[in-house]
Design a protein around this motif. Structure first.
Motif, mmCIF file in Angstrom:
data_model
loop_
_atom_site.group_PDB
_atom_site.id
_atom_site.type_symbol
_atom_site.label_atom_id
_atom_site.label_comp_id
_atom_site.label_asym_id
_atom_site.label_seq_id
_atom_site.Cartn_x
_atom_site.Cartn_y
_atom_site.Cartn_z
ATOM 1 N N LEU A 22 83.822 40.968 36.479
ATOM 2 C CA LEU A 22 83.193 40.066 37.444
ATOM 3 C C LEU A 22 84.203 39.130 38.101
ATOM 4 O O LEU A 22 84.109 38.843 39.301
ATOM 5 N N HIS A 25 85.914 40.078 41.310
ATOM 6 C CA HIS A 25 85.189 40.063 42.584
ATOM 7 C C HIS A 25 85.294 38.671 43.222
ATOM 8 O O HIS A 25 84.936 37.669 42.593
ATOM 9 N N LEU A 241 76.772 45.693 36.464
ATOM 10 C CA LEU A 241 77.299 45.538 37.820
ATOM 11 C C LEU A 241 76.363 46.174 38.842
ATOM 12 O O LEU A 241 76.166 45.626 39.937
ATOM 13 N N LEU A 246 77.115 45.061 42.455
ATOM 14 C CA LEU A 246 78.576 45.050 42.502
ATOM 15 C C LEU A 246 79.096 46.385 41.981
ATOM 16 O O LEU A 246 78.338 47.215 41.468
ATOM 17 N N THR A 247 80.400 46.585 42.082
ATOM 18 C CA THR A 247 81.029 47.806 41.589
ATOM 19 C C THR A 247 82.191 47.463 40.688
ATOM 20 O O THR A 247 82.713 46.338 40.709
#
Length: 248
Positions: A22, A25, A241, A246-247
């Motif tokens: 995380l 990002h 994720l 998210l990725t």
């Protein structure tokens, strides 16, 4: 625009992996909360807070005060009360919640598993199985075995356990991951004839099960507590994720 704030209830390998993913990002702020039960926790990316919140209400207040956007419960599969408080707090504060639980272990055809529902049931079963026990259920549940005065226990934990505990107890301080060769040597050197563990899952401590299988030892496995009603879990960091959009 303020960053998206994710609170991770941590203490597991998956929680550390999630925090690292995380923080990579931009626009995401990560806070990992640790209960403080382990004196030397591993390094964690992002912000870290130590200690409890004061139950579900205290956590709900913290989520509002810190403007948390999502709470991720990535605690140990047996941290039943923390998970329950997280679910209640998220609902009270109207913050989305995600539960991360690594898959549990499953016995193979050559395993000699005895599955039980609690540490007390494990303790009741042991006298009929063996005399020398390798106990890997954590340092906080030893009281359930304290009355077994005729058995010898080898207890492994990260931090020293506190009484009450069985009178014939040898403590090994160690942190995983462990190899199959190391676990096999430990079982042989200490003449272990039964392994007791919780169904925690994960690769870091699964080698003991392989070693027990190869030595044809019985294993007493304490089943996981159920998740709160209506709650489903994701099995890995990628699943969290995905829930967050998210990725990796």
């Amino acid at each position: 625009m303020s960053p998206r704030h994710i609170l991770i209830l941590g203490g597991t390998t998956e929680a550390r992996e999630l925090a690292a993913a995380l923080t990579a990002h931009p626009g995401v702020r990560v806070t990992t909360s640790l209960a403080g039960r382990v004196s030397r926790p591993g390094a964690v990316a992002g912000d870290v807070r130590i200690g409890g919140f004061g139950g579900a209400q205290g956590l709900a207040d913290w989520l509002r005060a810190e403007q948390v956007d999502t709470v991720v419960d990535a605690t140990h599969p047996f941290a039943e009360s923390i998970t329950a408080n997280a679910v209640r707090a998220a609902a009270a504060s109207r913050v989305p919640a995600v539960v991360l639980r690594r898959p549990g272990w499953r016995p193979g055809p050559e395993d000699r598993w005895h599955e039980v529902a609690s540490l007390d049931e494990a303790a009741a079963l042991l006298p009929s199985l063996a005399h020398r026990v390798f106990l890997t259920t954590g340092r906080l549940g030893l009281a359930a075995f304290a009355h077994l005065t005729d058995l010898h226990f080898v207890v492994r934990s990260v931090d020293p356990p506190e009484p009450p505990m069985p009178p014939h107890t040898e403590v090994l301080l160690a942190r995983g991951p462990f190899t199959v060769d190391d676990e096999t040597a430990l079982l042989r050197d200490h003449r272990i004839d039964v392994l007791v563990t919780k169904a925690s899952g994960g690769e870091a401590t699964s080698a003991k099960l392989t070693a027990a299988r190869q030595l044809a030892l019985p294993v007493v496995v304490v089943r996981r507590p159920p998740l709160p009603a209506g709650v489903s879990a994701v099995p890995d960091v990628a699943g969290v994720l995905e829930r967050l959009g998210l990725t990796l």
